[in-house]
Design an enzyme around this catalytic site. Structure first.
Site, PDB file in Angstrom:
ATOM      1  N   THR A  26       0.938  -1.229   0.103  1.00 58.19           N
ATOM      2  CA  THR A  26      -0.014  -0.288   0.058  1.00 58.19           C
ATOM      3  C   THR A  26       0.972   1.153  -0.083  1.00 58.19           C
ATOM      4  O   THR A  26       1.914   1.321   0.872  1.00 58.19           O
ATOM      5  CB  THR A  26      -0.887   0.022   1.204  1.00 58.19           C
ATOM      6  OG1 THR A  26      -1.942  -1.112   1.169  1.00 58.19           O
ATOM      7  CG2 THR A  26      -1.628   1.137   1.380  1.00 58.19           C
ATOM      8  N   HIS A 176      -6.076 -11.220  -0.821  1.00 57.20           N
ATOM      9  CA  HIS A 176      -5.307 -10.678   0.501  1.00 57.20           C
ATOM     10  C   HIS A 176      -6.106 -11.320   1.548  1.00 57.20           C
ATOM     11  O   HIS A 176      -6.805 -10.811   2.350  1.00 57.20           O
ATOM     12  CB  HIS A 176      -5.435  -9.176   0.405  1.00 57.20           C
ATOM     13  CG  HIS A 176      -4.424  -8.592   1.447  1.00 57.20           C
ATOM     14  ND1 HIS A 176      -3.793  -9.401   2.315  1.00 57.20           N
ATOM     15  CD2 HIS A 176      -4.254  -7.469   1.910  1.00 57.20           C
ATOM     16  CE1 HIS A 176      -3.112  -8.670   3.101  1.00 57.20           C
ATOM     17  NE2 HIS A 176      -3.242  -7.344   2.797  1.00 57.20           N
ATOM     18  N   ASN A 179      -2.547 -10.801   6.989  1.00 57.99           N
ATOM     19  CA  ASN A 179      -2.080  -9.455   7.753  1.00 57.99           C
ATOM     20  C   ASN A 179      -3.495  -8.826   8.565  1.00 57.99           C
ATOM     21  O   ASN A 179      -3.714  -7.659   8.705  1.00 57.99           O
ATOM     22  CB  ASN A 179      -1.737  -8.338   6.959  1.00 57.99           C
ATOM     23  CG  ASN A 179      -0.389  -9.031   6.372  1.00 57.99           C
ATOM     24  OD1 ASN A 179       0.296  -9.939   6.692  1.00 57.99           O
ATOM     25  ND2 ASN A 179       0.102  -8.257   5.344  1.00 57.99           N
ATOM     26  N   TYR A 181      -6.686  -8.843   7.981  1.00 57.13           N
ATOM     27  CA  TYR A 181      -7.881  -8.277   7.189  1.00 57.13           C
ATOM     28  C   TYR A 181      -9.050  -9.314   7.365  1.00 57.13           C
ATOM     29  O   TYR A 181      -8.916 -10.299   7.899  1.00 57.13           O
ATOM     30  CB  TYR A 181      -7.342  -7.633   5.812  1.00 57.13           C
ATOM     31  CG  TYR A 181      -6.343  -6.524   5.844  1.00 57.13           C
ATOM     32  CD1 TYR A 181      -6.724  -5.455   6.738  1.00 57.13           C
ATOM     33  CD2 TYR A 181      -5.044  -6.596   5.592  1.00 57.13           C
ATOM     34  CE1 TYR A 181      -6.021  -4.374   6.910  1.00 57.13           C
ATOM     35  CE2 TYR A 181      -4.072  -5.522   5.960  1.00 57.13           C
ATOM     36  CZ  TYR A 181      -4.501  -4.640   6.572  1.00 57.13           C
ATOM     37  OH  TYR A 181      -3.708  -3.601   6.782  1.00 57.13           O
ATOM     38  N   ASN A 234       0.695 -12.335  15.227  1.00 52.47           N
ATOM     39  CA  ASN A 234       0.200 -11.937  16.455  1.00 52.47           C
ATOM     40  C   ASN A 234       0.653 -10.706  17.155  1.00 52.47           C
ATOM     41  O   ASN A 234       1.914 -10.321  17.028  1.00 52.47           O
ATOM     42  CB  ASN A 234       0.926 -13.109  17.340  1.00 52.47           C
ATOM     43  CG  ASN A 234       0.263 -13.075  18.936  1.00 52.47           C
ATOM     44  OD1 ASN A 234      -0.784 -13.515  18.881  1.00 52.47           O
ATOM     45  ND2 ASN A 234       0.940 -12.504  19.551  1.00 52.47           N
TER      46      ASN A 234
HETATM   47  C1  LIG Z   1       4.677   0.505   3.093  1.00 52.18           C
HETATM   48  C2  LIG Z   1       4.004  -0.895   3.224  1.00 52.18           C
HETATM   49  C3  LIG Z   1       2.860  -1.553   2.768  1.00 52.18           C
HETATM   50  C4  LIG Z   1       2.347  -2.559   2.685  1.00 52.18           C
HETATM   51  N1  LIG Z   1       1.168  -2.771   2.169  1.00 52.18           N
HETATM   52  C5  LIG Z   1       0.929  -4.295   2.028  1.00 52.18           C
HETATM   53  C6  LIG Z   1      -0.507  -4.654   1.397  1.00 52.18           C
HETATM   54  O1  LIG Z   1      -1.113  -3.539   0.779  1.00 52.18           O
HETATM   55  N2  LIG Z   1      -0.930  -5.725   1.171  1.00 52.18           N
HETATM   56  C7  LIG Z   1       0.147  -6.648   1.924  1.00 52.18           C
HETATM   57  O2  LIG Z   1      -0.177  -8.126   1.542  1.00 52.18           O
HETATM   58  N3  LIG Z   1       1.089  -6.418   2.711  1.00 52.18           N
HETATM   59  C8  LIG Z   1       1.507  -5.239   2.568  1.00 52.18           C
HETATM   60  N4  LIG Z   1       2.708  -4.999   3.106  1.00 52.18           N
HETATM   61  C9  LIG Z   1       3.598  -5.945   3.668  1.00 52.18           C
HETATM   62  C10 LIG Z   1       4.509  -6.230   2.658  1.00 52.18           C
HETATM   63  O3  LIG Z   1       4.006  -7.132   1.618  1.00 52.18           O
HETATM   64  C11 LIG Z   1       5.638  -7.418   3.198  1.00 52.18           C
HETATM   65  O4  LIG Z   1       4.882  -8.457   3.948  1.00 52.18           O
HETATM   66  C12 LIG Z   1       6.572  -6.800   4.279  1.00 52.18           C
HETATM   67  O5  LIG Z   1       6.927  -5.496   4.078  1.00 52.18           O
HETATM   68  C13 LIG Z   1       7.597  -7.442   4.766  1.00 52.18           C
HETATM   69  O6  LIG Z   1       8.650  -7.785   3.733  1.00 52.18           O
HETATM   70  P1  LIG Z   1       9.997  -7.217   3.649  1.00 52.18           P
HETATM   71  O7  LIG Z   1      10.569  -7.427   4.737  1.00 52.18           O
HETATM   72  O8  LIG Z   1      10.465  -7.631   2.463  1.00 52.18           O
HETATM   73  O9  LIG Z   1       9.601  -5.747   3.467  1.00 52.18           O
HETATM   74  C14 LIG Z   1       3.106  -3.535   3.356  1.00 52.18           C
HETATM   75  C15 LIG Z   1       4.225  -3.464   3.754  1.00 52.18           C
HETATM   76  C16 LIG Z   1       4.875  -1.940   3.675  1.00 52.18           C
HETATM   77  C17 LIG Z   1       6.230  -1.817   4.298  1.00 52.18           C
END
Ligand SMILES: Cc1cc2nc3c(=O)[nH]c(=O)nc-3n(C[C@H](O)[C@H](O)[C@H](O)COP(=O)(O)O)c2cc1C
Length: 366
Positions: A26, A176, A179, A181, A234
């Protein structure tokens, strides 16, 4: 041929040029009346990242009811579909592949988004979290427990969004179901106290998710559908695990062997769960033996650990989130072992170009 597992092609159904996936994120850049993805921002952002083996877009609301954060793009109106068409065309022109993440936040919302009406959820239980409204962060409220009619409507909304996604030119959709939702709220016994066929047993708590999956499957090919779960979530997004949480995800993932999906996308724990007795600490390792199809893993990976998880046989694809925000050329950086640029958390969700389409590639900067 590269000697890095991440850079090897993946031919099974998806036919990806590499295994580096851009995780759904997002970014709240649809700051316009209709929450439409606009050309100036969205087309640039996703096209800059088109060398990913696969892009999964930000969570995109499947209906007006589904929203819980300000300025997120939708996939329910004609105008939104037209906006996304430009994005998919541009990514495809660059040789990329792109799925859209279909999103309903359930109780992680606020009446400000619904003309004062309550957000929908499996049960009337406040997640005691915060919703990012047009007036800033506000405490969540006790939501409305969904009626059977609400559930049927939501199933139809997801199906309609998947049809819209095809019209918009996406290569597929990701449900989705992660997380904290709406689907996660149904899965978890601490957020689902229903006494009808959508609550109680594991089978009942997962029924709504499979109804949505089956409805989407009626409209588009199964090979174009991905699903996402965060089993050991969690203490975040209003979710508290209990002794049935992991068995619930095991049930879902085993049952998904009966489908022929594009992939199952799992996240490693988002925070330290070493003191949570019900949590699984190593998600890829735990779930890989349960699923025969394509497994995508995410959360906290870098080049080294990403290569390793594939080499060890615990995942086929690795999704990177934050590294893709600040490194549009992440794949090229991995290829040449270039250093990565840091991301700026202050501009994750702010409107406009800053922190969105102004991160240079390594080559541009050197
Ligand atoms: C700015 C931001 C927005 C995110 N929005 C979503 C989202 O819309 N849908 C989702 O499933 N996860 C979302 N996440 C989680 C990421 O998909 C991912 O699981 C998380 O950043 C951990 O991965 P990374 O360590 O590679 O960043 C978001 C994470 C960040 C940082």
């Amino acid at each position: 041929m590269s000697d890095q597992a991440l850079l090897s092609p993946f031919h099974k159904t998806l036919n990806l040029s590499n295994r580096v996936v851009m995780a759904p994120m997002t970014r709240s850049r649809a700051a316009n009346e209709g929450n439409i993805p606009t050309e100036d921002l969205y087309v640039s952002y996703y096209t800059q990242r088109a060398s990913a083996g696969l892009i999964i877009t930000e969570g995109s609301q499947v209906s007006k009811d589904a929203v819980g954060y300000v300025n997120t793009a939708g996939i329910h109106s004609k105008e939104q579909v037209e906006g996304w068409k430009k994005v998919t065309k541009s990514v495809h022109d660059k040789g990329g592949k792109i799925f859209i993440q279909l999103w309903h936040v359930g109780r992680m919302s606020h009446p400000d988004f619904h003309n004062g009406e309550l957000p929908l959820a499996p049960s009337a239980i406040n997640p005691n979290a915060q919703s990012y409204t047009p007036e800033g962060f506000k405490d969540t409220v006790t939501p409305k427990a969904m009626s059977i009619e609400d559930i049927k409507q939501t199933v139809a909304d997801f199906k309609n969004a998947a049809i819209n996604a095809m019209e918009a030119g996406f290569d597929g959709v990701e449900i989705h179901s992660s997380n904290g939702y709406l689907f996660h709220q149904f899965f978890n016994g601490t957020s689902n106290h229903r006494t009808d066929e959508y609550g109680g047993s594991i089978e009942n708590r997962t029924r709504f998710f499979f109804e949505v999956l089956d409805a989407i499957k009626e409209a588009i090919a199964q090979e174009k559908i991905g699903v996402r779960f965060n089993p050991s979530l969690n203490g975040m997004f209003g979710i508290t695990m209990d002794e049935e949480t992991i068995p619930t995800f095991e049930h879902i993932i085993k049952k998904l062997n009966d489908y022929d999906l594009a992939y199952v996308h799992l996240s490693e724990p988002f925070n330290d769960v070493s003191n949570i007795p019900f949590a699984v600490k190593h998600i890829a390792k735990h779930f890989r033996p349960l699923y025969n199809g394509t497994l995508m893993i995410n959360a906290g990976f870098d080049q080294e650990s990403g290569n390793k998880v594939i080499e060890e046989g615990n995942a086929d694809l690795v999704a990177f989130g934050k590294p893709f925000i600040s490194n549009p050329d992440l794949v090229e950086r991995f290829k040449h072992n270039y250093p990565l640029a840091d991301w700026d958390t202050d501009t994750f969700y702010t409107p406009g170009k800053e922190g969105y389409i102004d991160y240079p590639t390594y080559e541009e900067n050197n």
